[in-house]
Write a protein that holds these residues in place. Structure first.
Motif, mmCIF file in Angstrom:
data_model
loop_
_atom_site.group_PDB
_atom_site.id
_atom_site.type_symbol
_atom_site.label_atom_id
_atom_site.label_comp_id
_atom_site.label_asym_id
_atom_site.label_seq_id
_atom_site.Cartn_x
_atom_site.Cartn_y
_atom_site.Cartn_z
ATOM 1 N N MET A 126 0.824 -1.208 0.000
ATOM 2 C CA MET A 126 0.000 0.000 0.000
ATOM 3 C C MET A 126 0.860 1.259 0.000
ATOM 4 S SD MET A 126 -2.641 1.353 2.950
ATOM 5 C CE MET A 126 -1.253 1.820 4.004
ATOM 6 N N VAL A 127 1.855 1.300 0.891
ATOM 7 C CA VAL A 127 2.710 2.482 0.992
ATOM 8 C C VAL A 127 3.506 2.686 -0.296
ATOM 9 C CG1 VAL A 127 4.753 3.395 2.156
ATOM 10 C CG2 VAL A 127 2.861 2.497 3.502
ATOM 11 N N ASN A 128 4.024 1.602 -0.858
ATOM 12 C CA ASN A 128 4.760 1.724 -2.119
ATOM 13 C C ASN A 128 3.864 2.254 -3.231
ATOM 14 O OD1 ASN A 128 7.113 0.794 -0.978
ATOM 15 N ND2 ASN A 128 6.871 -1.311 -1.688
ATOM 16 N N SER A 129 2.623 1.812 -3.251
ATOM 17 C CA SER A 129 1.684 2.272 -4.277
ATOM 18 C C SER A 129 1.387 3.759 -4.118
ATOM 19 C CB SER A 129 0.382 1.468 -4.193
ATOM 20 O OG SER A 129 0.610 0.099 -4.459
ATOM 21 N N ILE A 130 1.205 4.217 -2.880
ATOM 22 C CA ILE A 130 0.941 5.639 -2.631
ATOM 23 C C ILE A 130 2.124 6.486 -3.085
ATOM 24 C CG2 ILE A 130 0.609 7.377 -0.830
ATOM 25 C CD1 ILE A 130 -0.975 5.264 0.739
ATOM 26 N N ASN A 131 3.323 6.081 -2.696
ATOM 27 C CA ASN A 131 4.508 6.859 -3.070
ATOM 28 C C ASN A 131 4.720 6.880 -4.582
ATOM 29 O OD1 ASN A 131 5.366 7.725 -0.500
ATOM 30 N ND2 ASN A 131 6.318 5.750 -0.083
ATOM 31 N N LYS A 132 4.437 5.764 -5.225
ATOM 32 C CA LYS A 132 4.613 5.700 -6.677
ATOM 33 C C LYS A 132 3.568 6.537 -7.399
ATOM 34 C CE LYS A 132 4.997 2.407 -10.513
ATOM 35 N NZ LYS A 132 4.985 0.962 -10.898
ATOM 36 N N ASP A 180 1.574 9.062 -6.149
ATOM 37 C CA ASP A 180 1.382 10.458 -5.754
ATOM 38 C C ASP A 180 2.667 11.248 -5.531
ATOM 39 O OD1 ASP A 180 -1.523 10.296 -5.620
ATOM 40 O OD2 ASP A 180 -1.235 9.062 -3.840
ATOM 41 N N PHE A 181 3.805 10.575 -5.402
ATOM 42 C CA PHE A 181 5.038 11.294 -5.083
ATOM 43 C C PHE A 181 6.195 10.904 -5.993
ATOM 44 C CE2 PHE A 181 2.572 11.056 -1.113
ATOM 45 C CZ PHE A 181 2.398 12.412 -0.876
ATOM 46 N N LYS A 196 7.930 9.414 0.588
ATOM 47 C CA LYS A 196 7.282 10.477 1.347
ATOM 48 C C LYS A 196 6.357 9.922 2.427
ATOM 49 C CE LYS A 196 8.985 13.958 -0.983
ATOM 50 N NZ LYS A 196 9.927 14.918 -0.344
ATOM 51 N N VAL A 197 5.760 8.772 2.162
ATOM 52 C CA VAL A 197 4.861 8.127 3.118
ATOM 53 C C VAL A 197 5.527 6.851 3.616
ATOM 54 C CG1 VAL A 197 2.618 7.019 3.435
ATOM 55 C CG2 VAL A 197 2.798 9.075 2.032
ATOM 56 N N THR A 198 5.542 6.665 4.927
ATOM 57 C CA THR A 198 6.122 5.464 5.526
ATOM 58 C C THR A 198 5.159 4.922 6.579
ATOM 59 O OG1 THR A 198 7.235 6.569 7.382
ATOM 60 C CG2 THR A 198 8.417 6.498 5.270
ATOM 61 N N CYS A 199 5.552 3.845 7.229
ATOM 62 C CA CYS A 199 4.748 3.297 8.330
ATOM 63 C C CYS A 199 4.503 4.365 9.397
ATOM 64 C CB CYS A 199 5.464 2.117 8.988
ATOM 65 S SG CYS A 199 6.136 0.897 7.869
ATOM 66 N N ASN A 247 15.109 16.086 0.732
ATOM 67 C CA ASN A 247 15.145 15.795 -0.696
ATOM 68 C C ASN A 247 16.560 16.034 -1.205
ATOM 69 O OD1 ASN A 247 14.909 15.817 -3.505
ATOM 70 N ND2 ASN A 247 12.804 16.563 -3.413
ATOM 71 N N ALA A 248 17.087 15.048 -1.905
ATOM 72 C CA ALA A 248 18.461 15.170 -2.398
ATOM 73 C C ALA A 248 18.627 16.376 -3.307
ATOM 74 C CB ALA A 248 18.857 13.894 -3.144
ATOM 75 N N ASN A 249 17.540 16.808 -3.936
ATOM 76 C CA ASN A 249 17.601 17.949 -4.845
ATOM 77 C C ASN A 249 17.098 19.234 -4.197
ATOM 78 O OD1 ASN A 249 18.491 16.267 -6.987
ATOM 79 N ND2 ASN A 249 16.378 15.596 -7.332
#
Length: 222
Positions: free
Chosen positions: A66-72, A74-75, A80-83, A118-120
Motif C-alpha cells: 500500500m505504501v509503495n503504491s501511494i509513493n509511486k 502520488d510522489f 514520502k509516506v512510511t509506516c 530531498n536530495a535535490n
C-alpha cells in the motif's frame, strides 16, 4: 539479496541483507514493537523460525504494498509516506483528532528528530561541503594529512548491548581504512571499511559476513 539469506520473503525482495534488516528495525520503531511481536516467540532463538507466517506479518506485507503504491502514484516514487506517517509509534493509527492535543500545551520538539531531506532540495549544503568545513575546523587537509593511522580504545553502548557499556577497539589507516571491534557479551561485532566497501561480522547477524550498502555503507565511511 534478502530472498537468498532468508526464507519466505514475499515482498521485500531484491534488496541487500543490511537494507532488509534496517527495514525490519524501521517497522519496529514505527509501531513500538520488537522482533517477536510480529514473528513467533520461537524466532528469538532461531533465524529459521523468522520464516513462519503470522497475522501481523501478513498485514505488514499488505501495508508495504500500500505504501509503495501511494509513493509511486502520488510522489513520483520518492519515499514520502512510511509506516510512521500514520502509526506514530502505535499499532493502530489514530483516526480521530485529540482535543487535548489541539488545545493543550504543545509537546517539546524532539532534539534527536531526523528529517529526510530531498536530495535535490534547494539551499541544502552537500555532504562534501559539511565535511570540508569540519576538516577546516581541525586545521585543514594539509595538517590532517600528517596523521596516517591511529589505534583507539573506548566504550560503546547501544541497543545491541542492551545499553550496557562494553569495550570497543578502533584501528584506522589512511586512506580511509577502518576496523571497529565492539566486544559484546555475546561475542565480537566487527565492522570493516577498506576505503570503498564495508562488511559486518557479528554473532547476531543472519550471515557470517554481511556487506553494507546504501546508508549503512555511508555510515561506515563517515
Amino acid at each position: 539479496m534478502s530472498e537468498e539469506a532468508f526464507k519466505n520473503v514475499q515482498v521485500l525482495r531484491g534488496i541487500s541483507v543490511d537494507q532488509f534488516l534496517g527495514t525490519m528495525g524501521f517497522f519496529a520503531a514505527s509501531l513500538s514493537l520488537n522482533c517477536t511481536d510480529c514473528h513467533t516467540a520461537e524466532s528469538g532463538g532461531s533465524w529459521a523460525r523468522y520464516a513462519d507466517d503470522t497475522p501481523l506479518k501478513n498485514t505488514a506485507r499488505r501495508m508495504v504494498v500500500m505504501v509503495n503504491s501511494i509513493n509511486k502514484a502520488d510522489f513520483g516514487g520518492e519515499r514520502k509516506v512510511t509506516c510512521y506517517t500514520c502509526h506514530r509509534g502505535s499499532q493502530r493509527p489514530e483516526v480521530t483528532p485529540s482535543l487535548a492535543e489541539q488545545y493543550g500545551t504543545p509537546p517539546p520538539e524532539d532534539p534527536d528528530k531526523i528529517e529526510i531531506l530531498n536530495a535535490n532540495g534547494a539551499n541544502q549544503p552537500s555532504a562534501e561541503q559539511i565535511l570540508d568545513k569540519y576538516i577546516q575546523a581541525l586545521g585543514g587537509a594539509q595538517q590532517l594529512a600528517k596523521l596516517t593511522s591511529f589505534v583507539a580504545k573506548g566504550t560503546y553502548t547501544g541497543f545491541d548491548t542492551d545499553f550496557a557499556k562494553v569495550p570497543v577497539d578502533i584501528y584506522a589507516q589512511a586512506p580511509g581504512r577502518r576496523t571497529t571491534v565492539v566486544h559484546t557479551l555475546a561475542g565480537d561485532n566487527t565492522t570493516t571499511y577498506d576505503g570503498q566497501q564495508a562488511w559486518v561480522a557479528a554473532v547476531d547477524k543472519p550471515v557470517p559476513l554481511m556487506p553494507l550498502t546504501g546508508g549503512d555503507l555511508e555510515g561506515a565511511r563517515a
